[in-house]
Design a protein around this motif. Structure first.
Motif, mmCIF file in Angstrom:
data_model
loop_
_atom_site.group_PDB
_atom_site.id
_atom_site.type_symbol
_atom_site.label_atom_id
_atom_site.label_comp_id
_atom_site.label_asym_id
_atom_site.label_seq_id
_atom_site.Cartn_x
_atom_site.Cartn_y
_atom_site.Cartn_z
ATOM 1 N N GLY A 166 0.505 -0.943 0.167
ATOM 2 C CA GLY A 166 0.202 -0.085 -0.301
ATOM 3 C C GLY A 166 1.227 0.858 0.022
ATOM 4 O O GLY A 166 0.458 2.407 0.744
ATOM 5 N N LEU A 167 1.808 0.980 -0.508
ATOM 6 C CA LEU A 167 2.920 2.402 -0.341
ATOM 7 C C LEU A 167 2.714 2.985 -2.097
ATOM 8 O O LEU A 167 2.894 2.585 -3.316
ATOM 9 N N PRO A 168 3.073 4.218 -1.700
ATOM 10 C CA PRO A 168 3.346 4.961 -3.126
ATOM 11 C C PRO A 168 4.277 4.744 -4.262
ATOM 12 O O PRO A 168 4.668 3.984 -3.398
ATOM 13 N N LEU A 169 4.398 4.755 -5.010
ATOM 14 C CA LEU A 169 5.574 4.283 -5.970
ATOM 15 C C LEU A 169 5.768 5.435 -6.661
ATOM 16 O O LEU A 169 4.971 6.342 -7.692
ATOM 17 N N VAL A 170 7.074 5.546 -6.482
ATOM 18 C CA VAL A 170 7.382 7.173 -7.700
ATOM 19 C C VAL A 170 8.614 6.272 -8.911
ATOM 20 O O VAL A 170 9.548 5.326 -8.445
ATOM 21 N N THR A 171 8.380 6.951 -10.188
ATOM 22 C CA THR A 171 9.306 6.211 -11.324
ATOM 23 C C THR A 171 10.048 7.572 -11.907
ATOM 24 O O THR A 171 9.709 8.281 -12.111
ATOM 25 N N LEU A 221 1.115 -0.605 -14.720
ATOM 26 C CA LEU A 221 1.013 1.203 -14.059
ATOM 27 C C LEU A 221 0.216 1.710 -14.413
ATOM 28 O O LEU A 221 -0.390 2.394 -13.734
ATOM 29 N N ILE A 222 -0.533 1.484 -15.240
ATOM 30 C CA ILE A 222 -2.041 2.091 -15.870
ATOM 31 C C ILE A 222 -2.619 1.393 -15.310
ATOM 32 O O ILE A 222 -3.970 1.844 -14.956
ATOM 33 N N GLY A 223 -3.477 0.467 -14.552
ATOM 34 C CA GLY A 223 -3.736 -0.606 -13.425
ATOM 35 C C GLY A 223 -3.307 -0.392 -12.367
ATOM 36 O O GLY A 223 -3.977 -1.671 -11.082
ATOM 37 N N LEU A 224 -2.175 0.337 -11.648
ATOM 38 C CA LEU A 224 -2.258 -0.172 -10.474
ATOM 39 C C LEU A 224 -2.887 0.536 -9.488
ATOM 40 O O LEU A 224 -2.959 1.587 -9.656
ATOM 41 N N ARG A 225 -2.777 -0.208 -8.122
ATOM 42 C CA ARG A 225 -4.357 0.763 -6.692
ATOM 43 C C ARG A 225 -3.212 1.798 -6.332
ATOM 44 O O ARG A 225 -3.501 2.410 -6.278
ATOM 45 N N SER A 226 -1.416 1.613 -6.234
ATOM 46 C CA SER A 226 -1.534 2.422 -5.235
ATOM 47 C C SER A 226 -1.027 3.829 -5.761
ATOM 48 O O SER A 226 -1.236 4.174 -7.386
#
Length: 502
Positions: A336-341, A370-375
């Motif tokens: 449940g963490l934010p993702l930074v790319t 990525l387009i379907g990422l829940r986070s």
């Protein structure tokens, strides 16, 4: 190497890792299956030799003040083998940790399942794996410290499922035990293949650390993985969505190629905390991508950062990098963490190996995930953004960009070569294709610009601090999007790109 490794018992490990007098056992007397006399004697000898009543110890304790649940193998009890009573103890401990919403640290050291109990002990690995799965599905951290030796069914189940997996130096780690291999094939297994150091080189584990180093590493990991008690408030971004660059876009292209320009490595070095991870966990490690747990202010996240090659002849982003990126996406989603790319690439690897490694498919799968990422997600255009390698890490709830970054299907020289059969029209193509940040803002892709009135290469550390603050602010905005609306809003953003510019 592994034969020289000195084993430490479970009690010693707990005394090293936990705060003094903080361990509280969860164990009750094990209920062993129906025994024959030989097995009963083996169990009695094991109890006397190890000082424990089974091959695992479970309970709770503090690591630098943080409460964790623990499952630690005792190798002196029948080589740490897992029988039915041990299965029940492990599953009960995992379920209790999940119910109490505690992070879980496992320290296996085992030859595998218990041969005296046969198939039923072997089948217990399914129950343990399911309990670990449910713990992770609850968004709770699962950390693994592989000890010497860990093989067989334990390595093939709860020993290989950690969000973060580290190992003690010189540990023998693998599926196939050396004694079994020797018995089957009449020769020794090749030296060094199953060592913790080799697993790290192959991207199968994240680090090799001594027991004395484990408390600090676990504490850092949990500081990032667990929510802060009093989150910092971040100011709103100071940049402008409707950004106008006073410099020609070709200046941005040239600036982005400055070898002194700050990169992902420097950004992570200036973060409030960053814990690098290693490889895909599936036997691949590619220098083209950095994966880390990080904290910008009080905003915790998983970072996937493209890393510019240090030498011109180093390979560009390959299929393994994208598989490592997908490991990071899975981590963000499970925890449940934010993702930074972070996007800074000259393009994907162009080689026979990349084609046979499924590069196109990996780009597609990365885009899809990525387009379907829940986070919540934030993408950062840091420098060059060329082709499918850039696109593969782009979709996000919010996108921020350094002023001298850009995004295009090919480098301007490549577009010039296709249309004009020469690279001399590259500056013209950069303008014509609208690859600069001002155009990306106009299209509706970029939400915030980190300005470079002085080129980032001239003030790299200051720029990284400014970018880190912008990332923290972007995360704080991304996490306010209601979970039920997240995917629809993300979809709409990319479906509507360019509408405002028409």
């Amino acid at each position: 190497m592994s034969t020289k490794t000195q084993r430490i018992d479970a009690a010693t490990l707990l005394s090293i890792v936990l705060d003094e007098d903080s361990f509280q056992s969860w164990d009750s007397q094990p209920q062993q299956p129906v025994l024959n006399e030989s097995y009963a004697a083996d169990l009695n000898t094991a109890r006397n030799r190890s000082g424990t009543d089974e091959s695992v110890i479970t309970g709770t304790g503090l690591i630098q003040g943080r409460e964790v649940a623990l499952i630690v193998s005792e190798f002196n009890f029948l080589a740490g083998s897992i029988g039915q009573a041990a299965v029940k103890r492990i599953v009960a401990a995992i379920q209790r940790a999940t119910a109490a919403r505690l992070p879980l640290l496992a320290g296996p050291a085992s030859g595998g399942t218990r041969m005296q109990e046969g198939t039923l002990a072997f089948l217990g690995m399914v129950a343990i794996t399911d309990a670990v799965r449910r713990h992770k599905e609850a968004g709770l951290p699962y950390l693994v410290y592989l000890r010497h030796p860990t093989t067989g069914g334990v390595m093939a189940s709860w020993g290989s499922l950690g969000h973060i997996t580290v190992a003690e130096p010189g540990a023998l780690l693998g599926f196939l035990g050396p004694r079994v291999y020797q018995a089957l094939y009449g020769e020794d297994f090749p030296e060094g293949i199953q060592s913790s150091e080799n697993l790290f080189r192959k991207g199968l584990i994240d680090a090799v650390v001594t027991p004395q180093e484990l408390p600090a590493l676990a504490s850092r990991a949990l500081q990032i993985l667990q929510p802060a008690q009093h989150p910092d408030a971040f100011p709103a971004p100071t940049g402008r969505t409707a950004f106008r660059n006073t410099e020609d876009v070709w200046h941005a292209v040239q600036s982005s190629r400055n070898p002194r320009r700050p990169d992902t490595r420097m950004l992570l070095a200036t973060a409030d905390d960053a814990l690098p991870l290693n490889g895909t966990g599936q036997g691949e490690k590619d220098p083209g991508l950095m994966l880390a747990l990080a904290r910008f202010g009080d905003q915790r996240c998983v970072v996937l950062g493209q890393q510019r090659p240090r030498h011109p002849d180093t390979a560009s982003l390959g299929p393994a990098s994208l598989r490592e990126a997908r490991r990071g996406m899975q981590l963000a989603q499970e925890l449940g963490l934010p993702l930074v790319t972070i996007i800074d690439t000259t393009g994907a690897e162009l080689s026979v190996q990349a084609e046979e490694g499924g590069l196109a498919g990996e780009i597609a799968r990365s885009l899809s995930e990525l387009i379907g990422l829940r986070s919540p997600s934030v993408s950062v255009l840091l420098g060059q953004g060329t082709g499918g390698a850039a696109l593969a890490l782009l979709p996000a709830d919010r996108t921020i960009a350094a002023q001298n970054s850009w995004l295009s299907p090919l480098p301007p020289e490549g577009a010039s070569a296709i249309l004009h059969r020469t690279t001399s029209h590259a500056p013209e193509m950069a303008r014509q294709q609208r690859i600069g940040v001002d155009s990306l803002c106009e299209f509706g892709l970029v939400d915030h610009v980190v300005e470079e009135f002085v080129d980032a290469a001239a003030r790299p550390r200051e720029f990284c601090h400014e970018l880190g603050a912008a990332i923290a602010a972007a995360i704080s905005l991304a996490i306010t999007i209601p979970a039920a609306d997240r995917l629809e809003r993300r979809q709409k953003k990319f479906h509507d790109l360019g509408e405002a510019a028409r």
